[in-house]
Design a protein around this motif. Structure first.
Motif, PDB file in Angstrom:
ATOM      1  N   ASN A   1       1.843   8.318   6.518  1.00 45.76           N
ATOM      2  CA  ASN A   1       0.668   7.474   6.302  1.00 45.76           C
ATOM      3  C   ASN A   1       0.682   6.957   4.875  1.00 45.76           C
ATOM      4  N   TRP A   2      -0.232   6.044   4.572  1.00 48.69           N
ATOM      5  CA  TRP A   2      -0.372   5.563   3.208  1.00 48.69           C
ATOM      6  C   TRP A   2      -0.656   6.727   2.265  1.00 48.69           C
TER       7      TRP A   2
ATOM      8  N   GLU B   1       0.817  -1.208   0.000  1.00 51.87           N
ATOM      9  CA  GLU B   1       0.000   0.000   0.000  1.00 51.87           C
ATOM     10  C   GLU B   1       0.855   1.264   0.000  1.00 51.87           C
TER      11      GLU B   1
ATOM     12  N   GLN C   1      -6.043  12.197   0.877  1.00 51.63           N
ATOM     13  CA  GLN C   1      -7.338  12.627   1.390  1.00 51.63           C
ATOM     14  C   GLN C   1      -7.200  13.853   2.280  1.00 51.63           C
ATOM     15  N   THR C   2      -6.223  13.815   3.167  1.00 45.33           N
ATOM     16  CA  THR C   2      -6.009  14.945   4.072  1.00 45.33           C
ATOM     17  C   THR C   2      -5.630  16.202   3.313  1.00 45.33           C
TER      18      THR C   2
ATOM     19  N   LYS D   1      -2.871   7.104   0.020  1.00 46.19           N
ATOM     20  CA  LYS D   1      -4.296   7.451  -0.093  1.00 46.19           C
ATOM     21  C   LYS D   1      -4.772   8.269   1.096  1.00 46.19           C
ATOM     22  N   SER D   2      -4.237   7.993   2.301  1.00 45.60           N
ATOM     23  CA  SER D   2      -4.604   8.775   3.478  1.00 45.60           C
ATOM     24  C   SER D   2      -4.030  10.180   3.392  1.00 45.60           C
ATOM     25  N   ASN D   3      -2.769  10.279   2.957  1.00 41.57           N
ATOM     26  CA  ASN D   3      -2.159  11.592   2.793  1.00 41.57           C
ATOM     27  C   ASN D   3      -2.917  12.419   1.757  1.00 41.57           C
TER      28      ASN D   3
END
Length: 320
Positions: free
Chosen positions: A268-269, A80, A275-276, A271-273
């Motif tokens: 973070n992954w 991931e 999104q933020t 995708k999490s970065n």
């Protein structure tokens, strides 16, 4: 995490094996079916939005949405941590993406070819697969162009030295017949770029190409901070993003192509970065400036399928 040698050899000899040792057809990672033309809030179809840009406009005078590590669709080909996209190349282009970040190492069992990698992790797609998908899209959408960063990833057991990488690039241009697909020299106007892949060379060469930089050179002015070793790194990354957007806004006649990576790797992954950063920085910035004329240059991102609102605002920025 790399791909085991036995898996690479199995792929070359089995699934996709005939294509792996030559030819132009090849197998690519399957992409999600494209459900039909989208339109942006200003009413421009995403698959041919460049048709509405007037001839004579410099390509570096546009806002060009793009993807970072454009072929990294499957976390099984790495982890991931190396997963940055859900759309395949064809769908990215249909959805309005016009910059691709293509990173290559050698391909085991295929002495002339290049595979697409995230560091040492093979993504099970070859350079000719990417180029064939671009050529097919441009043949059916001749008003469009694709800007491509082509990088020597130089990682893992398939890393290639400068001379060998250039030799293989020439193999693609000449023996595999892709030379006519490319625009090579100097930033073109949109009419000169239509139907072409505009090459940004991120490999050592003395060919006079448009050369890439992750900071600044005579062709690009880039923000590509992907790792920050301090508290609240996404806050700091957001400031870099806003700073580059503001710089582009304040310098509309700048002779270089602005590049502003929205992607971030550590903490973070991806995708999490993503999104933020999209929720807290990018979307609020663009939303507040919907009616503001600006050219932001190339804007690569992770997971544009999760942030179609941002993708569409970037396209629409060309028509304010």
């Amino acid at each position: 995490m790399g791909i085991a040698r036995r898996d690479l050899l199995r792929w070359s000899a089995g699934v996709g094996g005939a294509a792996a040792v030559g030819g132009l057809g090849g197998l690519a990672l399957p992409s999600a079916a494209w459900a039909g033309a989208r339109t942006t809030p200003r009413g421009f179809p995403t698959d041919n939005w460049m048709r509405h840009v007037k001839d004579g406009v410099p390509l570096r005078g546009l806002t060009i949405p793009g993807t970072h590590d454009s072929c990294c669709e499957n976390p099984n080909y790495g982890t991931e941590w190396s997963h940055t996209q859900n759309w395949g190349i064809t769908q990215q282009l249909q959805e309005g993406i016009r910059f691709l970040d293509i990173r290559c190492n050698g391909l085991q069992g295929a002495p002339d070819e290049l595979g697409i990698y995230h560091s040492s992790a093979y993504q099970y797609i070859r350079l000719q697969d990417v180029l064939n998908q671009c050529r097919s899209f441009l043949q059916s959408h001749p008003t469009e162009t694709v800007v491509m960063r082509l990088k020597n990833e130089y990682a893992g057991g398939q890393a290639l030295g400068e001379v060998e990488f250039r030799r293989r690039i020439n193999y693609y241009f000449n023996e595999l017949g892709f030379r006519s697909l490319f625009h090579f020299y100097g930033w073109p106007t949109i009419d000169a770029a239509r139907g072409k892949v505009v090459l940004l060379a991120d490999f050592a060469n003395d060919w006079g190409l448009i050369n890439w930089s992750s900071t600044q050179n005579s062709y690009v002015d880039a923000q590509d901070v992907w790792e920050i070793d301090e508290a609240f790194p996404l806050v700091k990354k957001g400031k870099y993003i806003v700073g580059q957007f503001d710089k582009a806004f304040l310098n509309p006649g700048h002779p270089k192509m602005f590049v502003n990576f929205l992607s971030f790797a550590n903490g973070n992954w991806p995708k999490s970065n993503a999104q933020t950063l999209m929720d807290q920085t990018v979307y609020p910035y663009l939303k507040a400036r919907t009616e503001q004329r600006a050219r932001f240059g190339i804007v690569p991102m992770d997971f544009p399928d999760f942030h179609v609102n941002v993708l569409h605002m970037l396209i629409d920025k060309n028509f304010v």
